[in-house]
Design a protein around this motif. Structure first.
Motif, PDB file in Angstrom:
ATOM      1  N   PHE A 196      17.703  32.958   4.044  1.00 25.72           N
ATOM      2  CA  PHE A 196      17.026  31.991   4.915  1.00 25.72           C
ATOM      3  C   PHE A 196      15.542  31.938   4.612  1.00 25.72           C
ATOM      4  O   PHE A 196      14.921  32.964   4.334  1.00 25.72           O
ATOM      5  CB  PHE A 196      17.183  32.389   6.393  1.00 25.72           C
ATOM      6  N   GLN A 197      15.002  30.738   4.681  1.00 25.45           N
ATOM      7  CA  GLN A 197      13.567  30.570   4.707  1.00 25.45           C
ATOM      8  C   GLN A 197      13.194  29.855   5.996  1.00 25.45           C
ATOM      9  O   GLN A 197      13.718  28.773   6.294  1.00 25.45           O
ATOM     10  CB  GLN A 197      13.078  29.771   3.508  1.00 25.45           C
ATOM     11  N   LEU A 198      12.298  30.499   6.747  1.00 21.84           N
ATOM     12  CA  LEU A 198      11.820  29.963   8.023  1.00 21.84           C
ATOM     13  C   LEU A 198      10.317  29.757   7.912  1.00 21.84           C
ATOM     14  O   LEU A 198       9.619  30.623   7.393  1.00 21.84           O
ATOM     15  CB  LEU A 198      12.121  30.985   9.132  1.00 21.84           C
ATOM     16  N   ASN A 248       5.707  28.406  -8.836  1.00 18.98           N
ATOM     17  CA  ASN A 248       4.417  28.414  -8.138  1.00 18.98           C
ATOM     18  C   ASN A 248       4.156  27.170  -7.288  1.00 18.98           C
ATOM     19  O   ASN A 248       4.268  26.048  -7.770  1.00 18.98           O
ATOM     20  CB  ASN A 248       3.278  28.509  -9.163  1.00 18.98           C
ATOM     21  N   HIS A 249       3.817  27.382  -6.026  1.00 16.33           N
ATOM     22  CA  HIS A 249       3.438  26.293  -5.129  1.00 16.33           C
ATOM     23  C   HIS A 249       2.535  26.873  -4.035  1.00 16.33           C
ATOM     24  O   HIS A 249       2.600  28.057  -3.733  1.00 16.33           O
ATOM     25  CB  HIS A 249       4.685  25.625  -4.528  1.00 16.33           C
ATOM     26  N   PRO A 250       1.684  26.020  -3.442  1.00 11.14           N
ATOM     27  CA  PRO A 250       0.731  26.514  -2.437  1.00 11.14           C
ATOM     28  C   PRO A 250       1.271  26.409  -1.009  1.00 11.14           C
ATOM     29  O   PRO A 250       2.237  25.688  -0.749  1.00 11.14           O
ATOM     30  CB  PRO A 250      -0.439  25.538  -2.614  1.00 11.14           C
ATOM     31  N   HIS A 251       0.618  27.141  -0.106  1.00  8.78           N
ATOM     32  CA  HIS A 251       0.829  26.962   1.334  1.00  8.78           C
ATOM     33  C   HIS A 251      -0.506  27.146   2.030  1.00  8.78           C
ATOM     34  O   HIS A 251      -1.325  27.958   1.597  1.00  8.78           O
ATOM     35  CB  HIS A 251       1.794  28.008   1.914  1.00  8.78           C
ATOM     36  N   ARG A 252      -0.691  26.426   3.124  1.00 12.34           N
ATOM     37  CA  ARG A 252      -1.844  26.671   4.011  1.00 12.34           C
ATOM     38  C   ARG A 252      -1.446  26.359   5.446  1.00 12.34           C
ATOM     39  O   ARG A 252      -0.773  25.366   5.711  1.00 12.34           O
ATOM     40  CB  ARG A 252      -3.056  25.808   3.632  1.00 12.34           C
ATOM     41  N   ILE A 284      -0.887  30.842  -3.191  1.00 11.21           N
ATOM     42  CA  ILE A 284       0.038  30.203  -4.129  1.00 11.21           C
ATOM     43  C   ILE A 284       1.087  31.250  -4.485  1.00 11.21           C
ATOM     44  O   ILE A 284       0.730  32.383  -4.839  1.00 11.21           O
ATOM     45  CB  ILE A 284      -0.706  29.732  -5.398  1.00 11.21           C
ATOM     46  N   HIS A 285       2.349  30.896  -4.343  1.00  6.78           N
ATOM     47  CA  HIS A 285       3.368  31.910  -4.638  1.00  6.78           C
ATOM     48  C   HIS A 285       4.590  31.296  -5.314  1.00  6.78           C
ATOM     49  O   HIS A 285       4.752  30.074  -5.388  1.00  6.78           O
ATOM     50  CB  HIS A 285       3.758  32.684  -3.368  1.00  6.78           C
ATOM     51  N   SER A 286       5.418  32.185  -5.822  1.00  7.67           N
ATOM     52  CA  SER A 286       6.693  31.769  -6.410  1.00  7.67           C
ATOM     53  C   SER A 286       7.779  32.701  -5.914  1.00  7.67           C
ATOM     54  O   SER A 286       7.523  33.864  -5.595  1.00  7.67           O
ATOM     55  CB  SER A 286       6.626  31.827  -7.942  1.00  7.67           C
ATOM     56  N   GLU A 287       8.987  32.163  -5.841  1.00  6.76           N
ATOM     57  CA  GLU A 287      10.156  32.979  -5.492  1.00  6.76           C
ATOM     58  C   GLU A 287      11.245  32.604  -6.486  1.00  6.76           C
ATOM     59  O   GLU A 287      11.702  31.457  -6.502  1.00  6.76           O
ATOM     60  CB  GLU A 287      10.595  32.681  -4.050  1.00  6.76           C
ATOM     61  N   MET A 288      11.601  33.556  -7.333  1.00  9.44           N
ATOM     62  CA  MET A 288      12.526  33.255  -8.418  1.00  9.44           C
ATOM     63  C   MET A 288      13.710  34.214  -8.384  1.00  9.44           C
ATOM     64  O   MET A 288      13.538  35.426  -8.205  1.00  9.44           O
ATOM     65  CB  MET A 288      11.800  33.394  -9.773  1.00  9.44           C
TER      66      MET A 288
HETATM   67 FE   FE2 Z   1       6.813  28.867  -0.492  1.00  5.57          FE
END
Ligand code: FE2
Length: 276
Positions: free
Chosen positions: A117-119, A58-62, A102-106
């Motif tokens: 890829f993450q852009l 879990n981590h945020p983005h804005r 807030i999301h997670s990628e596992m």
């Molecule tokens: Fe992220």
């Protein structure tokens, strides 16, 4: 038509992010802090589970959009809006973080290769605080175009030979293509004249116009309305373009705004649980 040429080559830099996922970063480095409207490009990938198993908890983005495109392996994402899904090879998730998510990628695998890829794509000032939006497409929803024998183009966003990719309603009007060239083949793509564009080669060697681009290299392209590429021995690359905003960038970790005051507000909102 004006051919785009390679105006700068960035060698991707090995690093790690999340909870220790090994990756190669090209945009968002000392060499290239941003490539308006793109803020970051990571090519994650390893056959060693120790390099990815801890994932991105879990981590945020804005203030911008995160785009995950899977090449191999399985990754489950969850976010604070309640969205959840499993990314498979060839699938894409385009998340507009807007005012906050807030999301997670596992990883959903314990062995074998995981790569993709993450852009990070910026949002214009007027849309930075928009309601978060989320688009996910399974591999079979991403059209495959074969403009010539030995040329395969998966159209994630933008258009090739009249075939449009599924991603829609994005401020930068993106092009995002996954291009595979068999040995001795070539491909050319129209791109909007004023859009920023780059190619990132992750298998084999490509020739763009007259310049060779090696694996793990990002080629920043000059202005023009088309790009021509070929490969002697075969290659695979992503070709990405988008409309630049020319706005100031204030950046702090997972928050990208226009001013430091807005960054301060983002941190405060996050600490006070004012994200979704
Ligand atoms: Fe992220």
């Amino acid at each position: 038509m004006v051919d785009r040429t390679v105006k700068q080559v960035i060698v991707a830099h090995p690093t790690s992010d999340g909870a220790g996922v090994r990756l190669k970063r090209s945009i968002g480095t000392e060499m290239l802090s941003a490539l308006d409207p793109f803020l970051l490009l990571d090519n994650f990938g390893s056959e060693n589970p120790d390099d990815y198993i801890a994932g991105f908890p879990n981590h945020p983005h804005r203030g911008f959009e995160t785009v995950t495109y899977m090449i191999r392996g399985l990754m489950r994402h969850r976010d604070s809006s309640g969205a959840e899904g499993l990314l498979r090879p060839g699938g894409v998730q385009w998340m507009t973080a807007g005012r906050g998510i807030i999301h997670s990628e596992m990883p959903e695998q314990t062995e074998g290769e995981m790569s993709g890829f993450q852009l990070w794509v910026n949002l214009p000032a007027a849309e930075k605080m928009c309601v978060p939006r989320y688009q996910e497409f399974e591999p079979d929803a991403v059209p495959l175009v074969q403009p010539a024998d030995g040329v395969e183009v998966r159209v994630i966003a933008g258009e090739v030979d009249g075939v449009r990719g599924p991603v829609n309603g994005i401020a930068v009007e993106p092009t995002y293509l996954d291009v595979t060239l068999a040995p001795g083949t070539k491909f050319s793509s129209d791109l909007p004249l004023e859009h920023t564009a780059f190619a990132y080669v992750f298998q084999g060697q490509a020739t763009i116009k007259n310049d060779k681009v090696e694996p793990d290299q990002l080629a920043v392209l000059s202005d023009g309305d088309q790009v021509r590429m070929s490969s002697t021995d075969g290659c695979r690359l992503i070709l990405v373009a988008g409309k630049p905003f020319g706005e100031p960038i204030a950046r702090y970790g997972p928050f990208v705004m226009n001013t430091t005051d807005e960054i301060r507000q983002a941190i405060e909102d996050y600490q006070q649980d004012n994200f979704i």
